[in-house]
Design a protein around this motif. Structure first.
Motif, PDB file in Angstrom:
ATOM      1  N   ARG A  16      -6.615  17.092  -8.366  1.00 32.11           N
ATOM      2  CA  ARG A  16      -6.299  18.417  -8.436  1.00 32.11           C
ATOM      3  C   ARG A  16      -6.528  19.113 -10.023  1.00 32.11           C
ATOM      4  O   ARG A  16      -6.682  20.218 -10.239  1.00 32.11           O
ATOM      5  N   GLY A  17      -5.691  18.275 -10.711  1.00 33.50           N
ATOM      6  CA  GLY A  17      -5.699  18.762 -12.308  1.00 33.50           C
ATOM      7  C   GLY A  17      -7.285  18.905 -12.745  1.00 33.50           C
ATOM      8  O   GLY A  17      -7.543  19.714 -13.696  1.00 33.50           O
ATOM      9  N   MET A  20      -8.838  21.898 -11.553  1.00 31.50           N
ATOM     10  CA  MET A  20      -8.220  23.208 -11.910  1.00 31.50           C
ATOM     11  C   MET A  20      -8.977  23.467 -13.201  1.00 31.50           C
ATOM     12  O   MET A  20      -9.087  24.372 -13.817  1.00 31.50           O
ATOM     13  N   ASN A 103      -5.292  23.675  -8.331  1.00 29.54           N
ATOM     14  CA  ASN A 103      -3.961  22.942  -8.872  1.00 29.54           C
ATOM     15  C   ASN A 103      -3.255  22.746  -7.353  1.00 29.54           C
ATOM     16  O   ASN A 103      -2.380  21.684  -7.184  1.00 29.54           O
ATOM     17  N   SER A 104      -3.080  23.649  -6.240  1.00 27.97           N
ATOM     18  CA  SER A 104      -2.126  23.352  -5.238  1.00 27.97           C
ATOM     19  C   SER A 104      -2.914  22.337  -4.218  1.00 27.97           C
ATOM     20  O   SER A 104      -2.573  22.156  -2.927  1.00 27.97           O
TER      21      SER A 104
END
Length: 118
Positions: A16-17, A20, A103-104
């Motif tokens: 996720r990071g 993002m 990110n989610s």
């Protein structure tokens, strides 16, 4: 075409990071940053979410660059002076939305883009 939504509804936490970051790199460094990020991550078969989002960011940045060029040319007939800020604001807002979705753990598809990189 890698359609990550068919595999899982949410991406693994460790991806996720990075996904993002792909959206934010495109926001701050434009098409060059998105291209570098995509080249670095395109062969990462163990991270399909990051790979998918990097490709999406590159396609978005290609579209934004073309829109900026078109707006710049249209400044000759004055309509470009209205279009250029609209393109900039739209690029900013959509990149932030993309970063928040990534990110989610949700796959984000930019609206109205040319999907040139498959």
């Amino acid at each position: 075409m890698n359609d990550y939504n068919t595999v899982s509804s949410l991406a693994p936490q460790e991806q996720r990071g990075t996904a993002m970051a792909a959206h934010l790199v495109g926001l701050f460094f434009g098409i060059i940053g998105a291209l570098i990020f995509w080249v670095v991550t395109k062969d990462g078969n163990d991270k399909p979410f990051v790979q998918d989002q990097a490709k999406e960011v590159l396609n978005f940045q290609i579209t934004v660059t073309l829109a900026i060029i078109a707006s710049s040319v249209l400044m000759i007939v004055l309509i470009g002076f209205l279009l250029l800020p609209c393109v900039g604001i739209a690029a900013l807002v959509l990149a932030i939305i993309g970063a928040m979705k990534a990110n989610s753990g949700e796959t984000y598809r930019y609206p109205f883009i040319l999907r040139l990189v498959k």
